[in-house]
Write a protein that holds these residues in place. Sequence first.
Motif, short mmCIF file in Angstrom:
data_model
loop_
_atom_site.label_atom_id
_atom_site.label_comp_id
_atom_site.label_asym_id
_atom_site.label_seq_id
_atom_site.Cartn_x
_atom_site.Cartn_y
_atom_site.Cartn_z
N ILE A 150 10.79 2.09 2.70
CA ILE A 150 9.86 2.21 1.59
C ILE A 150 10.31 1.20 0.54
O ILE A 150 11.47 1.18 0.16
N ALA A 151 9.38 0.36 0.09
CA ALA A 151 9.75 -0.65 -0.89
C ALA A 151 8.52 -1.01 -1.72
O ALA A 151 7.37 -0.76 -1.33
N ARG A 152 8.80 -1.61 -2.85
CA ARG A 152 7.73 -2.09 -3.71
C ARG A 152 7.21 -3.43 -3.17
O ARG A 152 7.98 -4.26 -2.70
N VAL A 153 5.89 -3.62 -3.25
CA VAL A 153 5.25 -4.88 -2.90
C VAL A 153 4.61 -5.43 -4.17
O VAL A 153 3.79 -4.75 -4.80
N ARG A 193 -0.88 5.81 -12.46
CA ARG A 193 -0.47 6.69 -13.55
C ARG A 193 0.79 7.46 -13.16
O ARG A 193 1.13 7.57 -12.00
N GLY A 194 1.43 8.02 -14.19
CA GLY A 194 2.60 8.86 -13.96
C GLY A 194 3.89 8.08 -13.75
O GLY A 194 4.90 8.64 -13.36
N LEU A 195 3.85 6.78 -14.03
CA LEU A 195 5.06 5.97 -13.87
C LEU A 195 6.00 6.19 -15.05
O LEU A 195 5.54 6.43 -16.17
N PRO A 196 7.31 6.04 -14.83
CA PRO A 196 8.23 6.07 -15.96
C PRO A 196 7.86 4.95 -16.94
O PRO A 196 7.32 3.92 -16.53
N PRO A 197 8.13 5.15 -18.24
CA PRO A 197 7.71 4.17 -19.24
C PRO A 197 8.10 2.73 -18.92
O PRO A 197 7.33 1.81 -19.17
N VAL A 198 9.26 2.51 -18.34
CA VAL A 198 9.74 1.15 -18.07
C VAL A 198 8.86 0.41 -17.06
O VAL A 198 8.85 -0.81 -17.02
N PHE A 199 8.09 1.15 -16.25
CA PHE A 199 7.23 0.52 -15.25
C PHE A 199 5.77 0.44 -15.68
O PHE A 199 4.95 -0.16 -14.99
N ARG A 200 5.42 1.05 -16.83
CA ARG A 200 4.00 1.15 -17.19
C ARG A 200 3.33 -0.19 -17.39
O ARG A 200 2.16 -0.35 -17.05
N ALA A 201 4.06 -1.17 -17.90
CA ALA A 201 3.44 -2.49 -18.13
C ALA A 201 3.07 -3.16 -16.81
O ALA A 201 2.21 -4.04 -16.79
N ASP A 202 3.72 -2.74 -15.72
CA ASP A 202 3.46 -3.33 -14.41
C ASP A 202 2.35 -2.61 -13.64
O ASP A 202 1.96 -3.05 -12.56
N ALA A 203 1.88 -1.47 -14.13
CA ALA A 203 0.90 -0.65 -13.39
C ALA A 203 -0.40 -1.43 -13.16
O ALA A 203 -0.79 -2.20 -14.03
N PRO A 204 -1.05 -1.24 -12.02
CA PRO A 204 -0.59 -0.40 -10.92
C PRO A 204 0.48 -1.11 -10.09
O PRO A 204 0.44 -2.33 -9.94
N ILE A 205 1.44 -0.33 -9.57
CA ILE A 205 2.43 -0.90 -8.66
C ILE A 205 2.17 -0.39 -7.25
O ILE A 205 1.64 0.70 -7.06
N VAL A 206 2.53 -1.20 -6.28
CA VAL A 206 2.32 -0.85 -4.87
C VAL A 206 3.66 -0.46 -4.25
O VAL A 206 4.61 -1.24 -4.31
N GLU A 244 -5.36 -7.73 -2.66
CA GLU A 244 -5.66 -6.76 -1.60
C GLU A 244 -4.38 -6.37 -0.86
O GLU A 244 -3.49 -7.19 -0.65
N VAL A 245 -4.32 -5.12 -0.46
CA VAL A 245 -3.22 -4.60 0.36
C VAL A 245 -3.85 -3.82 1.49
O VAL A 245 -4.85 -3.12 1.28
N HIS A 246 -3.32 -3.94 2.68
CA HIS A 246 -3.85 -3.14 3.79
C HIS A 246 -2.78 -2.91 4.85
O HIS A 246 -1.81 -3.67 4.94
N ALA A 247 -2.98 -1.86 5.63
CA ALA A 247 -2.08 -1.59 6.74
C ALA A 247 -2.11 -2.78 7.69
O ALA A 247 -3.17 -3.35 7.95
N GLY A 248 -0.94 -3.16 8.16
CA GLY A 248 -0.82 -4.31 9.06
C GLY A 248 -0.56 -5.61 8.34
O GLY A 248 -0.27 -6.62 8.98
N MET A 249 -0.67 -5.61 7.03
CA MET A 249 -0.48 -6.84 6.25
C MET A 249 0.98 -7.32 6.35
O MET A 249 1.91 -6.54 6.23
N ALA A 250 1.15 -8.63 6.57
CA ALA A 250 2.50 -9.21 6.64
C ALA A 250 3.09 -9.34 5.24
O ALA A 250 2.38 -9.76 4.31
N TYR A 269 0.56 2.51 2.37
CA TYR A 269 0.95 2.17 1.00
C TYR A 269 0.24 3.08 0.01
O TYR A 269 -0.76 3.73 0.35
N SER A 270 0.76 3.09 -1.22
CA SER A 270 0.11 3.73 -2.36
C SER A 270 0.08 2.74 -3.51
O SER A 270 1.07 2.04 -3.75
N ARG A 271 -1.06 2.67 -4.18
CA ARG A 271 -1.16 1.87 -5.40
C ARG A 271 -1.10 2.88 -6.55
O ARG A 271 -2.01 3.69 -6.71
N ILE A 272 -0.02 2.81 -7.32
CA ILE A 272 0.26 3.85 -8.32
C ILE A 272 -0.20 3.36 -9.69
O ILE A 272 0.30 2.37 -10.21
#
Length: 136
Positions: A102-105, A76-89, A110-116, A71-74
Amino acid sequence: MTTLAADLPQPQESPINAPMLAAWRDEGALALQRCEACERTVFYPRPMCPHCHAMRLVWTRASGTGRIVSYSRIHRGLPPVFRADAPIVLAEIALAEGSLMIARVITSGEVHAGMAVRLVSPRDALRYPLPTFEPA
Ligand SMILES: [Zn+2]
């Protein structure tokens, strides 16, 4: 303010992906293609099985569950419409049916590999134009 899916950038619909987008938009469900020849699931939608090259793909309903591979926790660099939600996973998710997507969580925890993870509820699905997950 509640953001609705219609307020966000929209996926480009084609005859190939329309059943998946309709399942999400109308029911908050995840539709996957399954190959009638090799019986494996396929994501993303396409006309030919990437495993055995058969053209016999049918649509099925997925369980909507899986595990995070990476996963990536994003922040910065999001389009303006997503900035209020930052960080997004954004995560690579190994679906219970065997495909990777690939999908948004949606989580601030906490987020980790293997997480259900599982699909968000059908009511929350109205807020997102593409299949979206949450911790299970
Ligand atoms: Zn196949």
